[in-house]
Design a protein around this motif. Structure first.
Motif, PDB file in Angstrom:
ATOM      1  N   GLY A 308       0.816  -1.207   0.000  1.00  0.00           N
ATOM      2  CA  GLY A 308       0.000   0.000   0.000  1.00  0.00           C
ATOM      3  C   GLY A 308       0.852   1.259   0.000  1.00  0.00           C
ATOM      4  N   LYS A 311       2.128   1.651  -3.462  1.00  0.00           N
ATOM      5  CA  LYS A 311       1.043   2.107  -4.347  1.00  0.00           C
ATOM      6  C   LYS A 311       0.818   3.613  -4.189  1.00  0.00           C
ATOM      7  CE  LYS A 311      -3.713   0.905  -5.690  1.00  0.00           C
ATOM      8  NZ  LYS A 311      -3.374   0.441  -7.056  1.00  0.00           N
ATOM      9  N   ALA A 312       0.893   4.092  -2.946  1.00  0.00           N
ATOM     10  CA  ALA A 312       0.748   5.528  -2.705  1.00  0.00           C
ATOM     11  C   ALA A 312       1.904   6.303  -3.334  1.00  0.00           C
ATOM     12  CB  ALA A 312       0.684   5.790  -1.204  1.00  0.00           C
ATOM     13  N   GLU A 344       0.351  -1.503  -9.080  1.00  0.00           N
ATOM     14  CA  GLU A 344      -0.744  -0.674  -9.578  1.00  0.00           C
ATOM     15  C   GLU A 344      -2.000  -1.493  -9.848  1.00  0.00           C
ATOM     16  OE1 GLU A 344       1.071   1.312 -12.890  1.00  0.00           O
ATOM     17  OE2 GLU A 344       1.834   2.959 -11.620  1.00  0.00           O
ATOM     18  N   GLU A 347      -5.771  -3.720  -5.879  1.00  0.00           N
ATOM     19  CA  GLU A 347      -6.828  -2.786  -5.492  1.00  0.00           C
ATOM     20  C   GLU A 347      -6.679  -2.355  -4.038  1.00  0.00           C
ATOM     21  OE1 GLU A 347      -8.984  -1.503  -7.509  1.00  0.00           O
ATOM     22  OE2 GLU A 347      -8.441  -2.754  -9.252  1.00  0.00           O
ATOM     23  N   TRP A 348      -7.042  -1.098  -3.773  1.00  0.00           N
ATOM     24  CA  TRP A 348      -6.984  -0.589  -2.412  1.00  0.00           C
ATOM     25  C   TRP A 348      -7.882  -1.390  -1.471  1.00  0.00           C
ATOM     26  CZ3 TRP A 348      -3.407   2.069  -0.216  1.00  0.00           C
ATOM     27  CH2 TRP A 348      -2.653   3.001  -0.941  1.00  0.00           C
ATOM     28  N   THR A 349      -9.014  -1.851  -1.980  1.00  0.00           N
ATOM     29  CA  THR A 349      -9.907  -2.621  -1.111  1.00  0.00           C
ATOM     30  C   THR A 349      -9.235  -3.897  -0.621  1.00  0.00           C
ATOM     31  OG1 THR A 349     -10.860  -3.598  -3.127  1.00  0.00           O
ATOM     32  CG2 THR A 349     -12.034  -1.726  -2.136  1.00  0.00           C
ATOM     33  N   LEU A 351      -5.963  -4.308  -0.278  1.00  0.00           N
ATOM     34  CA  LEU A 351      -4.907  -3.905   0.649  1.00  0.00           C
ATOM     35  C   LEU A 351      -5.475  -3.574   2.028  1.00  0.00           C
ATOM     36  CD1 LEU A 351      -2.864  -1.670  -1.814  1.00  0.00           C
ATOM     37  CD2 LEU A 351      -2.153  -3.883  -0.893  1.00  0.00           C
ATOM     38  N   GLU A 352      -6.589  -2.869   2.065  1.00  0.00           N
ATOM     39  CA  GLU A 352      -7.204  -2.517   3.345  1.00  0.00           C
ATOM     40  C   GLU A 352      -7.723  -3.763   4.066  1.00  0.00           C
ATOM     41  OE1 GLU A 352      -8.965   1.948   3.028  1.00  0.00           O
ATOM     42  OE2 GLU A 352      -9.991   0.433   1.807  1.00  0.00           O
ATOM     43  N   THR A 358      -6.252   1.511   7.040  1.00  0.00           N
ATOM     44  CA  THR A 358      -6.992   2.228   6.017  1.00  0.00           C
ATOM     45  C   THR A 358      -6.052   2.725   4.921  1.00  0.00           C
ATOM     46  OG1 THR A 358      -6.737   4.377   7.089  1.00  0.00           O
ATOM     47  CG2 THR A 358      -8.633   3.015   7.761  1.00  0.00           C
ATOM     48  N   ARG A 359      -6.649   3.084   3.801  1.00  0.00           N
ATOM     49  CA  ARG A 359      -5.853   3.653   2.713  1.00  0.00           C
ATOM     50  C   ARG A 359      -5.137   4.905   3.186  1.00  0.00           C
ATOM     51  NH1 ARG A 359      -8.274   5.343  -3.276  1.00  0.00           N
ATOM     52  NH2 ARG A 359      -6.425   6.475  -4.029  1.00  0.00           N
ATOM     53  N   ALA A 363      -1.133   5.684   3.156  1.00  0.00           N
ATOM     54  CA  ALA A 363      -0.633   6.872   2.459  1.00  0.00           C
ATOM     55  C   ALA A 363       0.183   7.748   3.408  1.00  0.00           C
ATOM     56  CB  ALA A 363      -1.803   7.664   1.873  1.00  0.00           C
TER      57      ALA A 363
END
Length: 793
Positions: A308, A311-312, A344, A347-349, A351-352, A358-359, A363
């Motif tokens: 994550g 990704k950020a 990339e 998906e953020w979902t 990862l969370e 949380t995203r 970040a």
């Protein structure tokens, strides 16, 4: 030591064991401070040799003294007069106790009775003083002469159908010289069955770092911590496991470095620390913050956290921010584009859900990383003891590479090892999968063919003993049956052996899990003077041993105390004694090869001889004898520090491993009443050695059978804090896994994530629940459910 109220529960074998009932309290003070000083005094007194041990502490981790038998944290280049911590004091006083375990003790207590004692009580009896042999007819250990004991081992090894029926296990307590002799004995005998404690802790680090960077050791030196702008700590609790590290982290925080922690449990040592060696601070009850930011992922969620963060960073890069080190990436890395595409596409979902963060939190962590121009990543068992631990370590290395945090001051990888010489033992060749280069060097030195088939690691050793009885198991230090997983299965497997022999300083549970024949071989400890032994068994001059710390510094260690008993022998004397009885002095193969025989007696008479052998075989140890006698020793240079990578591409290689489809906490989410359990140490513990019943920083006094749970989980499951419960593990393979009598403690941990001490909870870990690629027991992700205790109210 206080004697808390006792309760009866059961151990792994089903025998009744007396267990203290823990008192629970809120701990609000910092790590260290007056609590640490009080603990030091308590353990000095409990050793019954307070004056001797107080004197010993002034030589602990000093150039003219002995290396701490505890953790592998490095020593500073310019040391102070005090280079020890609370746990170092415990380790020294535990070894240098005035208590003795004599033949009269074994005559009074049968093995069956001793099996009902807990780990603390067994080791607290004191130092072993003479070799003992188990008599199955009387169920007692009885004295045996040294010559007879060593001859028995050699005879049983010679009688095995194949050398691969022998298992040579090593703990990280062994010095470099002992480890080298041990692996040489095993390989000349004909096997690579050299499992060790690395198999159960940092194996994933070595596998991952070798794949990514071509070198299995950390690249950061202790001096780099003085220059780092940020230090990211993953899955590690230095307050208990590496207390001297807290001083380094504190100094970094004082000069403004950002310290970011990712740990499931809220650990006091990573929040604030009071240095007992700062008088002004102690007088004013002061302390200093350690972590600037503290994130608590769910168990097994660290890989998703780090991905994550990446990704950020990629999102910020796409928006035009200069957050990647393009020059480093282009010149020194491979497979970057494949990694970026993988990140990339995640998906953020996902990862969370997997990380438990949380995203926004991921970040934020990425922002802290992006601000730093020199970052060190540290990690320990919270990362390496999962099924997907190797990909997780590689993900951490990926993150470091994105901003060029390799090969420059203040940056790098830092897997923080446990036992003082666990890294050195591997350097010396204690490994069931030796490199061709090592085997070639051994063949060139000794003129004999070396075994090429890979041997068994720790888990595979248990499987071999379970499935193919009649093995000979030799343990060089350690407490194998309490360190490894699936205790019931492990103990039954060990009992299948033809012979078990343990080289030890103190009594432990493994000595009670006997094969058809069993030996206890008592040796001198790290704090004691290790004298050479001539060919007639007469003690000679004091000897130096060496160790390698987590930062690849090799330095000498010389004990200062008299051995606990004149009958004790050094590890070297015991091992060379076995070898002399096992091998002919000069074999026909050596004659034809023109090589000289291994003069085991010469090794025993002067450890410089062993170091000459090491210098001829192990890279980086040229002129070993003179270099190790320099203050603080010497550094085994890490190629990564020079941006040299021993990979197929000659570059640092990104990994594009997919996230696990699910980790344990996700798998259990749909199973009513199940939790993910991690095993861990208490503060009064180092590895399997239990120094007492307290865990000060977590608010536990006088007991160990506790389980830490989130308050909402306690209510959801219909229990109350303070209630006694039994823990039940998975039994899909037909093996019943449960441990009885644990008190619930409400604690700050994510929902669905629980924690308890090992080795008490090791029976819950299936033997085949292990890391992909590393085979390390996945002790930080165990499926358990709770039942109201039927034995304790």
């Amino acid at each position: 030591m206080s004697q808390p109220r006792q309760e009866s529960s059961q151990n792994a074998s089903g025998a009744d064991v007396i267990q203290p009932d823990a008192k629970i309290f809120d701990y609000h003070n910092p790590a260290g401070g007056w609590g640490a000083l009080k603990s030091v005094g308590k353990h000095l007194l409990h050793s019954r040799s307070p004056a001797l041990n107080a004197r010993s502490l002034f030589k602990l981790n000093q150039p003219d003294g002995f290396d701490c038998p505890g953790c592998a944290w490095g020593d500073p280049e310019h040391g102070s007069s005090f280079e020890f911590c609370e746990n170092g004091v415990k380790a020294v006083t535990w070894e240098a106790t005035a208590k003795r375990v004599t033949r009269e003790f074994f005559a009074r207590h049968s093995v069956s009775e001793l099996k009902t004692w807990d780990d603390y009580r067994l080791e607290d009896q004191g130092r072993l003083v003479e070799p003992m042999r188990y008599n199955a007819e009387t169920d007692h250990y009885e004295p045996i002469a040294w010559d007879d004991a060593l001859e028995l081992i050699a005879t049983e090894l010679k009688a095995l159908p194949t050398p691969d029926d022998a298992i040579f296990y090593t703990s990280g307590k062994a010095g470099n010289e002992s480890a080298y002799v041990f692996q040489l004995l095993a390989r000349l005998y004909g096997t690579n069955n050299l499992p060790d404690c690395s198999n159960m802790c940092h194996e994933a680090s070595g596998v991952a770092l070798n794949a990514a960077l071509g070198t299995g050791k950390g690249s950061a030196r202790l001096e780099d911590f003085e220059k780092a702008e940020a230090i990211f700590v993953f899955g590690q609790n230095p307050g208990t496991n590496h207390p001297r590290m807290l001083g380094v982290l504190r100094e970094a925080a004082e000069r403004g470095a950002t310290i970011v922690t990712f740990n499931t449990l809220k650990e006091r040592g990573l929040e604030k620390f009071a240095d007992p060696q700062k008088p002004f601070e102690m007088l004013h009850n002061g302390s200093h913050r350690i972590s600037s930011h503290y994130f608590r992922p769910k168990l097994g969620g660290d890989m998703a956290v780090v991905r994550g963060m990446a990704k950020a960073l990629f999102a910020r890069h796409a928006a035009g921010e200069d957050v990647l080190d393009h020059d480093f990436l282009a010149a020194h890395t491979a497979h970057f584009e494949a990694y970026r595409a993988c990140v990339e596409a995640t998906e953020w979902t996902a990862l969370e859900a997997q990380s438990g963060l949380t995203r926004e939190e991921m970040a934020q962590a990425a922002e802290l990383y992006a601000r730093s121009n020199a970052t060190i990543a540290c990690w320990a068992m919270g990362i390496t003891q999962h099924v997907h631990s190797v990909p997780t370590v590689r993900e951490i290395v990926n993150l470091l590479m994105l901003r060029g945090n390799l090969g420059k001051p203040g940056a790098g990888t830092s897997p923080v090892r446990g036992h003082s010489n666990v890294q050195g033992d591997r350097t010396m060749g204690i490994y069931e999968q030796p490199s061709e280069a090592l085997l070639d060097a051994l063949e060139a030195k000794y003129g004999r063919p070396m075994p090429r088939e890979h041997g068994v690691d720790s888990v595979a050793a248990v499987e071999a003993m379970r499935d193919r009885p009649g093995k000979v198991f030799i343990g060089l230090a350690g407490n194998f049956t309490r360190a490894i997983s699936d205790s019931v299965v492990t103990e039954k497997a060990m009992a299948n052996c033809r012979l078990t022999a343990f080289i030890s300083t103190k009594l432990n549970r493994s000595h009670l899990v006997t094969g058809e024949q069993a030996l206890i071989l008592p040796c001198i400890g790290r704090s004691e003077i290790d004298r050479s032994m001539d060919r007639n068994g007469v003690a000679g001059k004091p000897q130096l041993i060496t160790v390698e710390d987590s930062m690849s510094m090799v330095h000498g260690s010389a004990g200062i105390n008299k051995p606990a008993d004149k009958a004790l022998r050094s590890e070297i004397a015991i091992l060379t004694g076995i070898a002399e009885r096992l091998f002919d002095e000069k074999s026909p193969a050596q004659e034809s090869a023109g090589s000289e025989a291994v003069d085991w007696a010469a090794m025993r008479e002067d450890y410089d001889v062993i170091r000459e052998h090491i210098a001829a075989v192990i890279p980086g140890f040229e002129d070993f004898n003179s270099r190790v006698r320099a203050p603080r020793g010497f550094w085994l240079a890490n190629p990564v520090a020079r941006l040299e990578f021993g990979t197929a591409t000659g570059k640092a290689e990104f990994s594009d491993d997919a996230l696990p489809t699910v980790v344990m906490h996700q798998r259990l989410a749909s199973r009513e009443g199940w939790l993910t359990l991690q095993t861990m140490r208490s503060h009064d513990q180092y590895n399997t050695t239990v120094y007492g019943y307290d865990d000060r920083y977590r608010g536990i006094e006088g007991g160990r059978r506790v389980i830490f749970l989130n308050r909402e989980d306690i209510a959801r499951l219909g229990f109350e804090a303070g209630q006694w419960v039994d823990l039940i593990g998975e039994s899909d393979d037909g093996v019943t896994r449960r441990v009885d009598g644990f008190k619930i403690v409400a604690y700050d941990t994510p929902q669905g994530c629980a924690a308890a001490y090992y080795p008490e909870t090791n029976p819950l870990i299936p033997l085949d629940h292990k890391g992909d690629f590393s085979h390390t027991p996945a002790s930080k992700s165990i499926a358990v459910k709770l039942e109201a205790s039927t034995r304790l109210a």
